[in-house]
Scaffold this motif. Sequence first.
Motif, PDB file in Angstrom:
ATOM      1  N   PRO A 127      -3.138   2.361   1.078  1.00  0.00           N
ATOM      2  CA  PRO A 127      -2.227   2.152   2.213  1.00  0.00           C
ATOM      3  C   PRO A 127      -2.936   1.779   3.525  1.00  0.00           C
ATOM      4  N   ALA A 128      -4.213   2.062   3.639  1.00  0.00           N
ATOM      5  CA  ALA A 128      -4.922   1.768   4.884  1.00  0.00           C
ATOM      6  C   ALA A 128      -5.431   0.328   4.960  1.00  0.00           C
ATOM      7  N   LEU A 129      -5.378  -0.395   3.841  1.00  0.00           N
ATOM      8  CA  LEU A 129      -5.895  -1.761   3.842  1.00  0.00           C
ATOM      9  C   LEU A 129      -4.858  -2.728   4.409  1.00  0.00           C
ATOM     10  N   PRO A 130      -5.314  -3.715   5.173  1.00  0.00           N
ATOM     11  CA  PRO A 130      -4.392  -4.656   5.836  1.00  0.00           C
ATOM     12  C   PRO A 130      -3.944  -5.805   4.932  1.00  0.00           C
ATOM     13  N   PHE A 131      -3.214  -5.464   3.879  1.00  0.00           N
ATOM     14  CA  PHE A 131      -2.714  -6.492   2.967  1.00  0.00           C
ATOM     15  C   PHE A 131      -1.709  -7.394   3.670  1.00  0.00           C
ATOM     16  N   LYS A 132      -1.719  -8.671   3.308  1.00  0.00           N
ATOM     17  CA  LYS A 132      -0.665  -9.600   3.698  1.00  0.00           C
ATOM     18  C   LYS A 132       0.417  -9.466   2.634  1.00  0.00           C
ATOM     19  N   THR A 133       1.608  -9.086   3.048  1.00  0.00           N
ATOM     20  CA  THR A 133       2.672  -8.773   2.087  1.00  0.00           C
ATOM     21  C   THR A 133       3.843  -9.759   2.129  1.00  0.00           C
ATOM     22  N   GLY A 134       3.700 -10.863   2.843  1.00  0.00           N
ATOM     23  CA  GLY A 134       4.804 -11.790   3.035  1.00  0.00           C
ATOM     24  C   GLY A 134       5.372 -12.392   1.760  1.00  0.00           C
ATOM     25  N   ASN A 135       4.587 -12.456   0.697  1.00  0.00           N
ATOM     26  CA  ASN A 135       5.056 -13.055  -0.561  1.00  0.00           C
ATOM     27  C   ASN A 135       5.287 -12.032  -1.664  1.00  0.00           C
ATOM     28  N   ILE A 136       5.333 -10.762  -1.317  1.00  0.00           N
ATOM     29  CA  ILE A 136       5.438  -9.732  -2.358  1.00  0.00           C
ATOM     30  C   ILE A 136       6.751  -9.790  -3.124  1.00  0.00           C
ATOM     31  N   ASP A 137       7.792 -10.342  -2.509  1.00  0.00           N
ATOM     32  CA  ASP A 137       9.090 -10.414  -3.182  1.00  0.00           C
ATOM     33  C   ASP A 137       9.421 -11.816  -3.679  1.00  0.00           C
ATOM     34  N   ASP A 138       8.429 -12.703  -3.725  1.00  0.00           N
ATOM     35  CA  ASP A 138       8.656 -14.050  -4.247  1.00  0.00           C
ATOM     36  C   ASP A 138       9.114 -13.952  -5.699  1.00  0.00           C
ATOM     37  N   GLY A 139      10.160 -14.654  -6.021  1.00  0.00           N
ATOM     38  CA  GLY A 139      10.740 -14.543  -7.359  1.00  0.00           C
ATOM     39  C   GLY A 139       9.883 -15.095  -8.472  1.00  0.00           C
ATOM     40  N   ARG A 140       9.119 -16.133  -8.220  1.00  0.00           N
ATOM     41  CA  ARG A 140       8.344 -16.772  -9.288  1.00  0.00           C
ATOM     42  C   ARG A 140       6.914 -16.248  -9.372  1.00  0.00           C
ATOM     43  N   ASN A 141       6.264 -16.103  -8.221  1.00  0.00           N
ATOM     44  CA  ASN A 141       4.844 -15.743  -8.242  1.00  0.00           C
ATOM     45  C   ASN A 141       4.494 -14.864  -7.040  1.00  0.00           C
ATOM     46  N   PRO A 142       4.962 -13.611  -7.038  1.00  0.00           N
ATOM     47  CA  PRO A 142       4.671 -12.732  -5.899  1.00  0.00           C
ATOM     48  C   PRO A 142       3.176 -12.465  -5.772  1.00  0.00           C
ATOM     49  N   ASP A 143       2.751 -12.187  -4.533  1.00  0.00           N
ATOM     50  CA  ASP A 143       1.336 -11.893  -4.328  1.00  0.00           C
ATOM     51  C   ASP A 143       1.120 -11.031  -3.105  1.00  0.00           C
ATOM     52  N   LEU A 144      -0.077 -10.498  -3.040  1.00  0.00           N
ATOM     53  CA  LEU A 144      -0.617  -9.815  -1.867  1.00  0.00           C
ATOM     54  C   LEU A 144      -1.902 -10.541  -1.498  1.00  0.00           C
ATOM     55  N   GLY A 145      -2.241 -10.548  -0.222  1.00  0.00           N
ATOM     56  CA  GLY A 145      -3.499 -11.126   0.216  1.00  0.00           C
ATOM     57  C   GLY A 145      -4.294 -10.109   1.001  1.00  0.00           C
ATOM     58  N   LEU A 146      -5.605 -10.231   0.948  1.00  0.00           N
ATOM     59  CA  LEU A 146      -6.493  -9.349   1.699  1.00  0.00           C
ATOM     60  C   LEU A 146      -7.657 -10.177   2.225  1.00  0.00           C
ATOM     61  N   MET A 147      -7.748 -10.277   3.545  1.00  0.00           N
ATOM     62  CA  MET A 147      -8.857 -11.012   4.163  1.00  0.00           C
ATOM     63  C   MET A 147     -10.101 -10.128   4.180  1.00  0.00           C
ATOM     64  N   LEU A 148     -11.200 -10.696   3.739  1.00  0.00           N
ATOM     65  CA  LEU A 148     -12.488 -10.016   3.738  1.00  0.00           C
ATOM     66  C   LEU A 148     -13.468 -10.866   4.547  1.00  0.00           C
ATOM     67  N   PRO A 149     -14.609 -10.325   4.910  1.00  0.00           N
ATOM     68  CA  PRO A 149     -15.549 -11.108   5.716  1.00  0.00           C
ATOM     69  C   PRO A 149     -15.947 -12.451   5.104  1.00  0.00           C
ATOM     70  N   SER A 150     -16.036 -12.522   3.779  1.00  0.00           N
ATOM     71  CA  SER A 150     -16.498 -13.754   3.120  1.00  0.00           C
ATOM     72  C   SER A 150     -15.386 -14.665   2.632  1.00  0.00           C
ATOM     73  N   GLY A 151     -14.147 -14.249   2.786  1.00  0.00           N
ATOM     74  CA  GLY A 151     -13.028 -15.051   2.292  1.00  0.00           C
ATOM     75  C   GLY A 151     -11.848 -14.162   1.990  1.00  0.00           C
ATOM     76  N   GLN A 152     -10.903 -14.707   1.270  1.00  0.00           N
ATOM     77  CA  GLN A 152      -9.683 -13.969   0.961  1.00  0.00           C
ATOM     78  C   GLN A 152      -9.605 -13.652  -0.529  1.00  0.00           C
ATOM     79  N   VAL A 153      -9.032 -12.502  -0.832  1.00  0.00           N
ATOM     80  CA  VAL A 153      -8.696 -12.143  -2.204  1.00  0.00           C
ATOM     81  C   VAL A 153      -7.185 -12.040  -2.261  1.00  0.00           C
ATOM     82  N   LYS A 154      -6.600 -12.716  -3.256  1.00  0.00           N
ATOM     83  CA  LYS A 154      -5.161 -12.625  -3.479  1.00  0.00           C
ATOM     84  C   LYS A 154      -4.934 -11.930  -4.806  1.00  0.00           C
TER      85      LYS A 154
END
Length: 184
Positions: A127-154
Amino acid sequence: MVIMSHPLDTTLGPMAPFVCQLLTELRALMGGQGAPRVDHLCYRAASLPEYLELKEQLARHGVLLVEGMIGGRPIATYRLHQPVCWQGVSVPCIELAAPKPGRSHQAGLEHIELVVPSLHALLAAHPALPFKTGNIDDGRNPDLGLMLPSGQVKFHLRPLSEVIDEELGTGAVVPVPPDYYDGI
Protein backbone atom coordinates in the motif's frame (compact mmCIF):
# COMPACT_ATOMS: atom_id res chain seq x y z
CA MET A 1 28.54 -7.50 -14.46
CA VAL A 2 25.93 -8.43 -17.06
CA ILE A 3 27.26 -8.94 -20.55
CA MET A 4 25.37 -7.75 -23.61
CA SER A 5 24.29 -11.01 -25.18
CA HIS A 6 21.36 -10.40 -27.50
CA PRO A 7 21.78 -9.61 -31.21
CA LEU A 8 19.63 -6.48 -30.80
CA ASP A 9 21.68 -5.06 -27.90
CA THR A 10 23.85 -2.97 -30.21
CA THR A 11 20.72 -1.41 -31.74
CA LEU A 12 18.37 -1.04 -28.77
CA GLY A 13 20.82 -0.95 -25.89
CA PRO A 14 21.67 -3.73 -23.46
CA MET A 15 18.28 -5.34 -22.85
CA ALA A 16 19.23 -7.95 -20.23
CA PRO A 17 20.94 -5.34 -18.01
CA PHE A 18 17.84 -3.12 -18.33
CA VAL A 19 15.59 -5.98 -17.19
CA CYS A 20 18.09 -6.87 -14.45
CA GLN A 21 18.23 -3.32 -13.11
CA LEU A 22 14.44 -2.90 -13.02
CA LEU A 23 13.96 -6.26 -11.31
CA THR A 24 16.68 -5.38 -8.77
CA GLU A 25 14.97 -2.06 -7.99
CA LEU A 26 11.60 -3.82 -7.78
CA ARG A 27 12.92 -6.46 -5.38
CA ALA A 28 14.39 -3.74 -3.16
CA LEU A 29 10.90 -2.25 -2.80
CA MET A 30 8.77 -5.38 -2.76
CA GLY A 31 11.06 -8.12 -1.53
CA GLY A 32 11.82 -11.40 -3.25
CA GLN A 33 8.81 -13.08 -4.79
CA GLY A 34 10.34 -15.93 -6.74
CA ALA A 35 11.08 -15.72 -10.44
CA PRO A 36 8.97 -12.94 -11.96
CA ARG A 37 7.12 -13.58 -15.21
CA VAL A 38 8.41 -10.78 -17.42
CA ASP A 39 6.12 -10.73 -20.43
CA HIS A 40 7.81 -8.11 -22.58
CA LEU A 41 9.92 -5.00 -22.64
CA CYS A 42 9.27 -1.76 -24.51
CA TYR A 43 11.52 0.44 -26.61
CA ARG A 44 10.29 3.95 -27.45
CA ALA A 45 11.52 5.48 -30.69
CA ALA A 46 12.27 9.20 -30.73
CA SER A 47 10.99 9.77 -34.27
CA LEU A 48 8.87 8.12 -36.95
CA PRO A 49 11.91 7.49 -39.20
CA GLU A 50 13.63 5.72 -36.29
CA TYR A 51 10.44 3.73 -35.62
CA LEU A 52 10.26 2.57 -39.25
CA GLU A 53 13.96 1.65 -39.28
CA LEU A 54 13.62 -0.32 -36.04
CA LYS A 55 10.53 -2.14 -37.37
CA GLU A 56 12.69 -3.47 -40.20
CA GLN A 57 15.43 -4.57 -37.81
CA LEU A 58 13.00 -6.19 -35.39
CA ALA A 59 11.37 -8.08 -38.28
CA ARG A 60 14.72 -9.80 -38.85
CA HIS A 61 14.88 -10.87 -35.18
CA GLY A 62 11.28 -11.77 -34.51
CA VAL A 63 7.74 -12.28 -35.75
CA LEU A 64 5.38 -9.30 -35.88
CA LEU A 65 2.35 -10.14 -33.73
CA VAL A 66 0.52 -6.88 -34.40
CA GLU A 67 0.95 -3.23 -35.26
CA GLY A 68 -1.85 -0.89 -34.33
CA MET A 69 -2.73 2.54 -33.07
CA ILE A 70 -2.60 2.82 -29.28
CA GLY A 71 -2.75 6.16 -27.53
CA GLY A 72 -2.67 8.03 -30.84
CA ARG A 73 0.51 6.45 -32.21
CA PRO A 74 1.63 3.15 -33.76
CA ILE A 75 2.91 0.38 -31.55
CA ALA A 76 4.30 -2.87 -32.97
CA THR A 77 4.83 -6.02 -30.92
CA TYR A 78 7.25 -8.79 -31.91
CA ARG A 79 7.85 -12.27 -30.53
CA LEU A 80 11.64 -12.53 -30.56
CA HIS A 81 13.34 -15.53 -32.21
CA GLN A 82 15.84 -15.36 -29.34
CA PRO A 83 14.24 -14.23 -26.06
CA VAL A 84 16.10 -11.82 -23.81
CA CYS A 85 17.43 -13.96 -20.96
CA TRP A 86 18.83 -13.10 -17.56
CA GLN A 87 19.26 -15.44 -14.54
CA GLY A 88 16.35 -17.73 -15.35
CA VAL A 89 14.10 -14.91 -16.60
CA SER A 90 13.13 -15.14 -20.26
CA VAL A 91 11.48 -12.17 -22.00
CA PRO A 92 9.79 -13.43 -25.19
CA CYS A 93 8.43 -10.22 -26.71
CA ILE A 94 9.34 -6.61 -27.39
CA GLU A 95 7.03 -3.70 -27.97
CA LEU A 96 8.18 -0.87 -30.23
CA ALA A 97 6.38 2.43 -29.57
CA ALA A 98 6.40 5.34 -31.99
CA PRO A 99 6.43 8.81 -30.46
CA LYS A 100 3.08 10.42 -29.77
CA PRO A 101 2.33 13.23 -32.23
CA GLY A 102 3.48 16.62 -30.98
CA ARG A 103 5.56 15.18 -28.15
CA SER A 104 9.30 14.90 -27.80
CA HIS A 105 10.62 11.55 -26.59
CA GLN A 106 14.07 10.27 -25.82
CA ALA A 107 14.76 7.01 -27.61
CA GLY A 108 15.46 4.00 -25.47
CA LEU A 109 14.26 1.11 -23.40
CA GLU A 110 11.31 2.38 -21.39
CA HIS A 111 9.55 -0.32 -19.39
CA ILE A 112 9.04 -4.01 -18.69
CA GLU A 113 5.72 -5.68 -18.04
CA LEU A 114 5.12 -8.51 -15.60
CA VAL A 115 2.18 -10.90 -15.39
CA VAL A 116 0.71 -11.22 -11.88
CA PRO A 117 -2.30 -13.17 -10.58
CA SER A 118 -4.11 -10.18 -9.05
CA LEU A 119 -3.65 -6.44 -9.38
CA HIS A 120 -5.77 -5.73 -6.32
CA ALA A 121 -3.77 -8.21 -4.22
CA LEU A 122 -0.55 -6.55 -5.39
CA LEU A 123 -1.90 -3.14 -4.34
CA ALA A 124 -3.04 -4.51 -0.98
CA ALA A 125 0.33 -6.16 -0.33
CA HIS A 126 2.23 -2.91 -1.04
CA PRO A 127 0.00 0.00 0.00
CA ALA A 128 2.91 2.42 0.46
CA LEU A 129 4.13 2.13 -3.14
CA PRO A 130 3.05 4.87 -5.58
CA PHE A 131 1.34 2.67 -8.16
CA LYS A 132 -0.35 4.28 -11.15
CA THR A 133 -3.86 2.85 -10.97
CA GLY A 134 -5.63 4.66 -13.83
CA ASN A 135 -6.03 1.49 -15.92
CA ILE A 136 -6.85 -0.98 -13.15
CA ASP A 137 -10.47 -1.27 -14.27
CA ASP A 138 -9.79 -1.51 -18.02
CA GLY A 139 -12.04 -4.22 -19.38
CA ARG A 140 -9.60 -5.80 -21.83
CA ASN A 141 -6.14 -5.36 -20.33
CA PRO A 142 -6.08 -3.79 -16.84
CA ASP A 143 -2.72 -2.78 -15.42
CA LEU A 144 -0.79 -1.06 -12.68
CA GLY A 145 2.34 0.99 -13.25
CA LEU A 146 5.26 1.74 -10.96
CA MET A 147 7.95 4.28 -11.81
CA LEU A 148 11.43 3.30 -10.68
CA PRO A 149 14.72 5.18 -11.05
CA SER A 150 15.71 3.18 -14.16
CA GLY A 151 12.33 3.00 -15.86
CA GLN A 152 8.80 1.78 -15.37
CA VAL A 153 7.42 -1.61 -14.43
CA LYS A 154 3.86 -2.40 -15.45
CA PHE A 155 1.80 -5.27 -14.08
CA HIS A 156 -0.86 -7.12 -16.07
CA LEU A 157 -3.07 -10.15 -15.51
CA ARG A 158 -2.17 -11.99 -18.71
CA PRO A 159 0.56 -12.02 -21.35
CA LEU A 160 0.43 -9.41 -24.09
CA SER A 161 0.37 -12.14 -26.74
CA GLU A 162 -2.98 -13.37 -25.32
CA VAL A 163 -4.38 -9.84 -25.37
CA ILE A 164 -3.18 -9.43 -28.97
CA ASP A 165 -4.79 -12.74 -30.01
CA GLU A 166 -8.08 -11.61 -28.47
CA GLU A 167 -7.90 -8.18 -30.11
CA LEU A 168 -7.11 -9.69 -33.51
CA GLY A 169 -9.94 -12.21 -33.12
CA THR A 170 -12.52 -9.59 -32.17
CA GLY A 171 -11.39 -6.89 -34.60
CA ALA A 172 -10.37 -4.59 -31.75
CA VAL A 173 -6.99 -3.66 -33.27
CA VAL A 174 -7.08 -0.12 -34.64
CA PRO A 175 -5.05 -0.21 -37.85
CA VAL A 176 -2.39 2.36 -38.61
CA PRO A 177 -3.93 4.73 -41.20
CA PRO A 178 -2.48 4.08 -44.68
CA ASP A 179 -1.19 7.66 -44.93
CA TYR A 180 0.24 7.84 -41.38
CA TYR A 181 3.85 7.71 -42.57
CA ASP A 182 3.42 10.00 -45.59
CA GLY A 183 5.78 12.94 -45.67
CA ILE A 184 8.52 11.33 -43.62
